[in-house]
Write an enzyme that holds these catalytic residues in place. Structure first.
Site, mmCIF file in Angstrom:
data_model
loop_
_atom_site.group_PDB
_atom_site.id
_atom_site.type_symbol
_atom_site.label_atom_id
_atom_site.label_comp_id
_atom_site.label_asym_id
_atom_site.label_seq_id
_atom_site.Cartn_x
_atom_site.Cartn_y
_atom_site.Cartn_z
ATOM 1 N N TYR A 141 47.150 34.682 32.870
ATOM 2 C CA TYR A 141 47.592 35.768 31.997
ATOM 3 C C TYR A 141 49.037 36.193 32.292
ATOM 4 O O TYR A 141 49.694 36.783 31.443
ATOM 5 C CB TYR A 141 46.691 36.998 32.186
ATOM 6 C CG TYR A 141 45.488 37.055 31.279
ATOM 7 C CD1 TYR A 141 44.612 35.989 31.184
ATOM 8 C CD2 TYR A 141 45.223 38.196 30.523
ATOM 9 C CE1 TYR A 141 43.498 36.046 30.370
ATOM 10 C CE2 TYR A 141 44.109 38.271 29.703
ATOM 11 C CZ TYR A 141 43.248 37.198 29.624
ATOM 12 O OH TYR A 141 42.157 37.271 28.814
ATOM 13 N N LYS A 187 37.327 26.295 38.900
ATOM 14 C CA LYS A 187 37.370 24.937 38.351
ATOM 15 C C LYS A 187 38.074 24.076 39.404
ATOM 16 O O LYS A 187 39.107 23.444 39.146
ATOM 17 C CB LYS A 187 38.110 24.949 37.003
ATOM 18 C CG LYS A 187 38.063 23.638 36.245
ATOM 19 C CD LYS A 187 36.702 23.298 35.660
ATOM 20 C CE LYS A 187 36.720 21.908 35.048
ATOM 21 N NZ LYS A 187 35.373 21.428 34.670
ATOM 22 N N ASP A 219 32.377 25.653 33.916
ATOM 23 C CA ASP A 219 31.602 25.085 32.807
ATOM 24 C C ASP A 219 30.108 25.219 33.078
ATOM 25 O O ASP A 219 29.319 25.609 32.209
ATOM 26 C CB ASP A 219 31.996 23.622 32.522
ATOM 27 C CG ASP A 219 32.113 22.768 33.776
ATOM 28 O OD1 ASP A 219 32.000 23.305 34.899
ATOM 29 O OD2 ASP A 219 32.315 21.539 33.632
ATOM 30 N N ASP A 243 37.353 36.927 31.809
ATOM 31 C CA ASP A 243 37.440 37.396 30.425
ATOM 32 C C ASP A 243 36.345 36.735 29.601
ATOM 33 O O ASP A 243 35.600 37.389 28.875
ATOM 34 C CB ASP A 243 38.830 37.050 29.864
ATOM 35 C CG ASP A 243 38.975 37.475 28.409
ATOM 36 O OD1 ASP A 243 38.546 38.597 28.090
ATOM 37 O OD2 ASP A 243 39.501 36.683 27.606
ATOM 38 N N ASP A 247 32.359 38.424 28.411
ATOM 39 C CA ASP A 247 31.906 38.506 27.010
ATOM 40 C C ASP A 247 30.564 37.805 26.863
ATOM 41 O O ASP A 247 29.666 38.281 26.185
ATOM 42 C CB ASP A 247 32.912 37.824 26.049
ATOM 43 C CG ASP A 247 33.921 38.812 25.469
ATOM 44 O OD1 ASP A 247 34.271 39.772 26.184
ATOM 45 O OD2 ASP A 247 34.349 38.612 24.318
HETATM 46 C C1 IPM Z 1 39.454 42.241 27.601
HETATM 47 C C2 IPM Z 1 40.235 41.871 26.372
HETATM 48 C C3 IPM Z 1 41.693 41.711 26.745
HETATM 49 C C4 IPM Z 1 41.792 40.614 27.796
HETATM 50 C C5 IPM Z 1 42.628 41.439 25.556
HETATM 51 C C6 IPM Z 1 42.509 42.503 24.501
HETATM 52 C C7 IPM Z 1 44.050 41.272 25.993
HETATM 53 O O1 IPM Z 1 39.723 40.721 25.784
HETATM 54 O O2 IPM Z 1 39.710 43.320 28.166
HETATM 55 O O3 IPM Z 1 38.569 41.483 27.995
HETATM 56 O O4 IPM Z 1 41.871 39.422 27.446
HETATM 57 O O5 IPM Z 1 41.786 40.946 28.975
HETATM 58 MN MN MN Z 2 37.940 39.952 26.747
#
Ligand code: IPM
Ligand code: MN
Length: 354
Positions: A141, A187, A219, A243, A247
């Site tokens: 990042y 990885k 993976d 990240d 999710d």
């Molecule tokens: C998160 C979001 C952010 C990230 C984005 C909005 C930059 O997806 O907080 O997980 O990738 O960290």
């Molecule tokens: Mn995110």
């Protein structure tokens, strides 16, 4: 007790409003008051000040004891140069400014949500209670060089020993207060940065003989999260893998609208893990629970209000158990409650159980 409040873009302001209602109940019940200072961030700050992280917002954050954020970004600002966009120029710049080294994203599947989970009941019923500990200020990042021209786009993934050591210690400390299992995800069969990551995490583990460490390639981890999520307690991982996997972990109970987060650094920041969801913004249908649970994390970690945090979590759980659902988790969308109704229900429940 001073809180910087940055609602941001998309559903941010709507879900923030509900979390602040919950905070009001806490203030009323405890007699404690918080000083709330509102600031601008992301796209709405670009529209107002031409800057996704205006000077005034930086100042408000530096003066606060904790930062409470909604979400940033939206299609309206996607065509700006990368560094001026809400995500990179706003959120990522703020994370860096505050040295937020660790992002904690806990997920639990409530009994009543088992039927909503996209996974089979037997997979979920084995118990899903895990936390992602995501490194938040380095990795791909932020690594340099990075750039884009007509022919190529490139990023750099770098980890140094100090950063890995720090985040690893955080994960081991958290595991000590849980089921004492850390799964470090990398990885290391391909990436040099992961080879160092694995080495340093293994060294840190020697200081925590009571915690069980295992390593997993990313993976495989993505697959294991779906196949057998009950095996995870603490997932320790890099910025980008965290990240993605966090999710994915939110899909276990069925919605990103349930995933809160706390980030630790010079000042702590609390924000839902989901994005600004521009498609449903302004419609009063977003799920405010991730924002409300992020508030609970703030009370616990920044203000030592552990009982109050547990009460908020309990109220959320009870409202879900009673069958109330926002659209994202509703089996029958006709019966879904709105953002503000969900906020009111949680406030009412909180008053009842206090
Ligand atoms: C998160 C979001 C952010 C990230 C984005 C909005 C930059 O997806 O907080 O997980 O990738 O960290
Ligand atoms: Mn995110």
């Amino acid at each position: 007790m001073k809180i910087a409040i940055l609602p941001g873009d998309g559903i941010g302001p709507e879900v923030m409003r509900e979390a602040l209602k919950v905070l009001e109940v806490v203030e009323k019940k405890t007699g404690k008051t918080f000083e709330k200072i509102f600031g601008h961030i992301g796209g709405e700050a670009i529209d107002k000040f031409g800057d996704p992280l205006p000077e005034e917002t930086r100042r408000i954050c530096m003066e606060a004891d904790a930062i409470f954020l909604g979400s940033v970004g939206g299609p309206k600002w996607d065509n700006l140069p990368p560094e001026k966009r809400p995500e990179i120029g706003g959120l990522l710049a703020l994370r860096k400014m505050l040295n937020l080294y660790a992002n904690i994203r806990p997920i639990k599947v409530y009994r009543s949500l088992v039927s909503i989970s996209p996974l089979k009941e037997r997979v979920i019923e084995a118990g899903v209670d895990l936390v992602t500990v995501r490194e938040l200020s380095y990795g791909v990042y932020y690594g340099k060089p990075r750039g884009i021209d007509e022919e190529k786009g490139f990023d750099t993934m770098i980890y140094d020993r100090k950063t890995v050591e720090y985040i690893a210690r955080t994960a081991f400390e958290i595991a000590r207060n849980r089921r004492k299992k850390v799964t470090s995800v990398d990885k290391a069969n391909v990436l040099y940065s992961s080879m160092l990551w694995r080495k340093v995490v293994s060294e840190v583990a020697e200081d925590y003989p009571d915690v069980e460490l295992s390593h997993m390639y990313v993976d495989n981890a993505a697959m294991q999260l779906i196949l057998r999520p009950s095996q995870f307690d603490v997932i320790l991982t890099t910025n980008m893998f965290g990240d993605i996997l966090s999710d994915e972990s939110a899909a276990l109970p069925g919605s990103l609208g349930l995933l809160p987060s706390a980030s630790f650094g010079d000042k702590n920041l609390y924000e839902p893990a989901g994005g600004s969801a521009p498609d449903i913004a302004g419609k009063n249908v977003a799920n405010p629970i991730a924002q409300i649970l992020s508030l609970a994390m703030m009370l616990e970690f920044s203000f030592g209000m552990v009982d109050e945090a547990r009460k908020i979590e309990k109220a959320v759980e009870m409202v879900i158990e009673e069958g109330y659902r926002t659209r994202d988790i509703a089996e029958d969308p006709e019966k879904a409650v709105s953002t503000s109704q969900m906020g009111d229900l949680i406030c009412k429940k909180l008053e009842e159980i206090w």
